[in-house]
Design a protein around this motif. Structure first.
Motif, short mmCIF file in Angstrom:
data_model
loop_
_atom_site.label_atom_id
_atom_site.label_comp_id
_atom_site.label_asym_id
_atom_site.label_seq_id
_atom_site.Cartn_x
_atom_site.Cartn_y
_atom_site.Cartn_z
N GLY A 8 0.70 -1.53 -0.29
CA GLY A 8 -0.70 0.13 0.04
C GLY A 8 1.19 1.85 -0.02
N ASP A 9 0.19 2.16 -0.42
CA ASP A 9 1.06 3.35 -0.70
C ASP A 9 -0.35 4.68 -0.54
N SER A 10 0.56 6.38 -0.77
CA SER A 10 -0.77 7.16 -0.58
C SER A 10 -0.44 7.09 -2.43
N TYR A 11 -1.51 8.16 -3.10
CA TYR A 11 -1.51 7.98 -4.31
C TYR A 11 -1.25 9.61 -4.24
N GLY A 12 -1.93 10.66 -3.19
CA GLY A 12 -2.01 11.89 -3.42
C GLY A 12 -1.00 13.08 -2.92
N PHE A 58 -3.14 3.64 10.06
CA PHE A 58 -3.98 2.17 10.47
C PHE A 58 -4.10 1.32 9.75
N GLU A 59 -3.57 1.59 8.30
CA GLU A 59 -4.11 0.60 7.36
C GLU A 59 -2.80 -0.83 7.01
N LEU A 78 9.57 -0.73 22.73
CA LEU A 78 9.87 -1.14 21.97
C LEU A 78 7.70 -1.89 20.94
N GLN A 79 7.47 -0.62 19.92
CA GLN A 79 6.26 -0.87 19.67
C GLN A 79 5.81 -1.35 18.38
N PRO A 80 5.24 -2.47 17.49
CA PRO A 80 5.30 -2.89 16.24
C PRO A 80 4.01 -1.71 15.42
N ILE A 81 4.05 -1.68 14.67
CA ILE A 81 3.95 0.00 13.40
C ILE A 81 3.23 -0.82 12.53
N GLY A 82 3.79 -2.37 11.78
CA GLY A 82 2.82 -2.69 10.79
C GLY A 82 4.11 -2.36 9.65
#
Length: 843
Positions: free
Chosen positions: A647-651, A707-708, A738-742
């Motif tokens: 996934g990625d942003s496109y704007g 969050f995605e 340390l916290q997993p962030i995906g």
């Protein structure tokens, strides 16, 4: 005087005993009755004495004597025999009281309860069906001879399974009202083990090669699982047939099994098998000819013949050729086509000429398609999966395809869909196609039941039905709560919204989610969503789907507790509420042969999800799933599985200047009802203070929203690692935790070997697996060396309370804790968890 031989005296005595006793006996039940006279008399009335359960009308039905009949000794004897033949009576006596015929009977008791104990090798249900056929079941009249036959038959069946030490002990307990309880205690004992197999006469092939495919084998280290060292007469018969096929498939036309011998040790625990054989010579094919009514052009039929002139003779290729021709003809309506390979053996030059004689039989039409066993599912739901239609020519391919489509519904037990082709009486060109099914639980109602190591105890009320009211529609209503989640959801899917197979569905949900309890970064969210989706089949195995939806996601994060990258992303937008308009386009191909436990076939799906322009965050997510099942043997199925997501942003990137140090307004509790606290000594009109640019920070939000992000680790991806802990991890400012962030890139896969026959249950299976995968921050961060690997075993069971999954995995490739020279922790390793399990929820 002529002396009568003793044999003649014995015969005369037996003759007298058989002709007179029923007529001359005095009846103990009727003391006033007198022995019947030897002459004939006319019956004025008939009295039946001794009846308890059986009505007098039943006796009169079988009694060949009526009022007014003049009877003699022979007729009375026939009457007694007729009443004995009913099986209702242990004793029958006939007497006379004047001109009244008195029949005194002693009824056989009725079986009140039939109990089987100790039987493990043969199921109780199978035994009860066999006992009922013999005449021994609850409610039947008890016959001791039938009980003796049952004892002998059970002993024979267990002997055929190699259990020669079996003991069958029947017990009969008398009850009141002429009833009995029958208990059959089975002590199966140990199965006799095959200690040695000896083939005599195999000169070309060694014994290990010849017996490699046998079900019977000498005891070995795998016998505890395969049970191939347990002797069985049926198994040996099948193995001898395999021995015959082995040589016939390699050209030994004159092969023969000359003798077989089975020896058993004195303690009946060890078996020794010996077979004598003659191999003969190898034969080749001298010619192949197709004759008979081929229906189709002869050249087209000859293409299905796989044996050629000059090849070594092979019965397997002959059978394959016959099956191919039959399948071709059955697909155009010739359901009863036959192909008879007729060999012409020339033993002088050791050749065989083959004549493939085609007998097509009549072309048949399908009169009716019938379904049996679907007590909940309506016929319409099954009929719309049919590819064989009523009133059309019979097609074996269409019937087979219809069977697969029924199995893939998920409404029936794995392997329980069976097809019968029944000729229509009085017609040679019509058949009925009957589909026999056995329904399984297609949904569940769960109240307050569920546990997993990740979520702890889950309290929930969930009604889920994949076959709602037998309509084939899927409906789910859920209200659940655990330590990290509150969720209320409703979903509906009509897979046949139109007759062409277009599906229509809806999803509605609201949830509060505390990620800090979910092995991910510490933030919480409240979101709601509404979605509508459509599905359209484009081929028999392919479909496309389209989804439209709207959702609202409100994020709560705390600087100093939540990783800085997450807080910065929220600050860059200047809002903690994200509104999205979403659409998803997907393509799927499914050729699996079963929904619940497939053994062959492939599943693929590609999905592209995009938030439309105008959403708070504009991004896309692309996901690909692949799963293929490979049947290795009858007892082994290999599943290769992979999933890739990106996934990625496109704007355009979102950039914002925010006051960073120190904040003037401090919101300690994130409660809208409580106003923020003003930092002492600061000017609220100029929070960062005049001439203090260091207090300003420019923050940019780009890439896939946090969050995605994709996550990996746990029972649904890479077992042996704690749920959601693989991939990038960050700590909050001033915190070393340390916290997993995906991450924006997910790559996971698995090789899993299923053992379908290890557990004798269609709802359970055991597997051995190797899992691999990881999550990466983005494409540039991908490195194959960072993939995590684990191996282990798993048990999956579709229990009445919901699916149960238990796995034990050992990490083979993982990141260990890294310490510096002073003993300080520089890099924290992966969080492993070997034993993982969960249960509860819906199927």
């Amino acid at each position: 005087m002529t002396r009568i031989p003793s044999r003649r005296l014995l015969a005369l005595a037996l003759s007298a005993a058989l002709t007179a006793p029923a007529w001359a006996q005095t009846m103990p039940q009727a003391p006033s009755a007198q022995p019947a006279a030897s002459g004939a008399f006319t019956v004025s009335d008939i009295r039946i004495d001794g009846l308890q359960r059986i009505g007098a009308g039943t006796v009169f039905t079988y009694l060949p004597i009526e009022r007014g009949d003049t009877i003699d000794q022979a007729q009375v004897g026939e009457a007694v025999r007729a009443l004995y033949r009913t099986g209702f009576f242990e004793d029958v006596q006939v007497g006379r009281q004047g001109d009244i015929l008195v029949v005194a009977v002693t009824e056989r008791p009725a079986i009140n309860r039939l109990t089987l104990t100790g039987n493990k090798d043969i199921k109780t249900e199978d035994l009860q069906r066999g006992l009922a056929d013999i005449g021994l079941s609850e409610g039947d009249t008890f016959d001791r001879l039938a009980l003796d036959r049952v004892t002998q038959e059970l002993t024979r069946q267990y002997n055929n399974r190699g259990k020669y030490n079996v003991t069958i002990t029947p017990t009969v307990s008398q009850l009141d009202r002429n009833r009995v309880d029958v208990t059959i205690a089975v002590d199966e004992g140990k199965a006799a083990k095959i200690r040695h197999i000896n083939l005599v006469g195999n000169e070309t092939y060694d014994q290990e090669t010849v017996t490699d495919s046998w079900e019977s084998s000498e005891s070995n280290w795998l016998s505890w699982y395969r049970r191939d060292d347990q002797y069985s007469r049926e198994k040996l018969s099948g193995d001898l047939e395999k021995l015959n096929n082995f040589y016939l498939d390699r050209g030994y036309v004159d092969f023969s099994i000359d003798s077989t011998q089975v020896a058993i040790s004195p303690d009946r625990r060890d078996m020794y098998l010996t077979a004598g054989l003659t191999e003969g010579e190898i034969y080749t094919i001298s010619g192949v000819e197709v004759t008979g009514d081929t229906i189709l052009p002869k050249e087209q039929i000859e293409e299905r013949v796989f044996v050629r002139e000059g090849q070594t003779f092979s019965r397997a290729l002959l059978e394959l050729s016959s099956d191919a021709i039959v399948a071709t003809l059955s697909n155009i309506g010739y359901a009863f086509a036959q192909v008879n390979p007729i060999p012409d053996v020339n033993r002088d030059d050791r050749t065989v000429a083959i004549n493939m004689q085609v007998v097509p039989g009549p072309r048949v039409n399908v009169r009716r398609v019938v379904f049996k066993g679907n007590t909940r599912t309506s016929d319409e739901v099954l009929r719309r999966e049919m590819r064989q239609f009523e009133g059309s020519w019979y097609s074996q391919a269409a019937v087979d395809r219809s069977k697969v489509r029924l199995q893939r519904l998920g409404f029936f037990e794995s392997g329980s869909v069976n097809v019968e082709t029944q000729p229509v009486p009085g017609s040679d060109d019509q058949v009925d196609v009957v589909f026999n099914v056995k329904e399984t639980a297609s949904g569940s109602f769960v109240f307050g039941l569920g546990y997993s190591q990740l979520a702890g105890v889950t309290t929930s009320v969930q009604l889920s039905q994949n076959n709602f009211l037998g309509s084939g529609n899927r409906v789910s209503i859920e209200a659940s709560r655990n330590v990290y989640l509150q969720r209320y959801a409703f979903s509906y899917l009509n897979p046949y919204f139109t007759d062409d197979g277009m599906s229509l569905g809806y999803n509605l949900w609201w949830r509060e989610f505390d990620n800090s309890e979910f092995n991910t970064a510490q933030y919480s969210s409240t979101n709601a969503a509404a979605q509508m989706f459509f599905g359209v089949p484009i081929t028999e195995n392919d479909s496309i789907s389209l989804m439209f939806g709207i959702d609202r996601n409100e994020i709560y994060a705390w600087r100093g507790a939540t990783p800085d990258s997450i807080v910065d992303y929220i600050d860059a937008f200047g809002s903690r509420t994200f509104n999205s308009w979403r659409t998803e386009l997907g393509w799927a191909r499914d050729s699996r042969n079963d929904f619940l436990q497939p053994t062959r076939g492939t599943y693929q799906r590609v999905g592209l999800e995009v938030t439309l322009p105008g959403s708070t965050a504009e991004f896309f997510k692309l996901n690909y799933e692949f799963s293929k099942y490979w049947p290795i043997t009858r007892a082994l199925v290999l599943n290769t599985r992979a999933e890739v997501g990106y996934g990625d942003s496109y704007g355009d990137d979102v950039t914002r200047n925010v006051c960073f140090n120190p904040p003037v307004l401090v919101d300690h509790d994130n409660d809208p009802a409580t106003p923020p606290i003003v930092q002492p000594g600061a000017d609220p009109s100029d929070p960062c203070g005049p001439g203090s640019p260091d207090y300003l920070r420019t923050i940019t939000a780009s890439g896939l929203p946090f969050f995605e992000n994709f996550y990996a680790g746990g029972t649904r991806s890479v077992r042996g690692f704690r749920d959601n802990t693989l991939g990038p991890r960050e700590s909050a400012e001033g915190s070393g935790y340390l916290q997993p962030i995906g991450g924006a890139l997910k790559t996971v896969g698995s090789l899993e070997m299923y053992f379908p026959t290890l557990l004798d249950s269609p709802a359970a299976r055991i597997s051995a697996f190797v899992d691999f995968g990881n999550v990466f921050r983005d494409l540039d961060a991908f490195d194959a060396k960072d993939l995590r690997i684990s191996a282990g075993v798993a048990l999956m069971w579709r229990a009445p309370v919901g699916p149960i999954s238990i796995s034990y995995a050992i990490p083979l490739e993982s990141q260990k804790d890294v310490f510096g020279g002073a003993g300080d922790l520089i890099r924290r390793g992966d969080e492993t968890e070997r034993l993982q399990f969960s249960f509860g929820g819906a199927f």
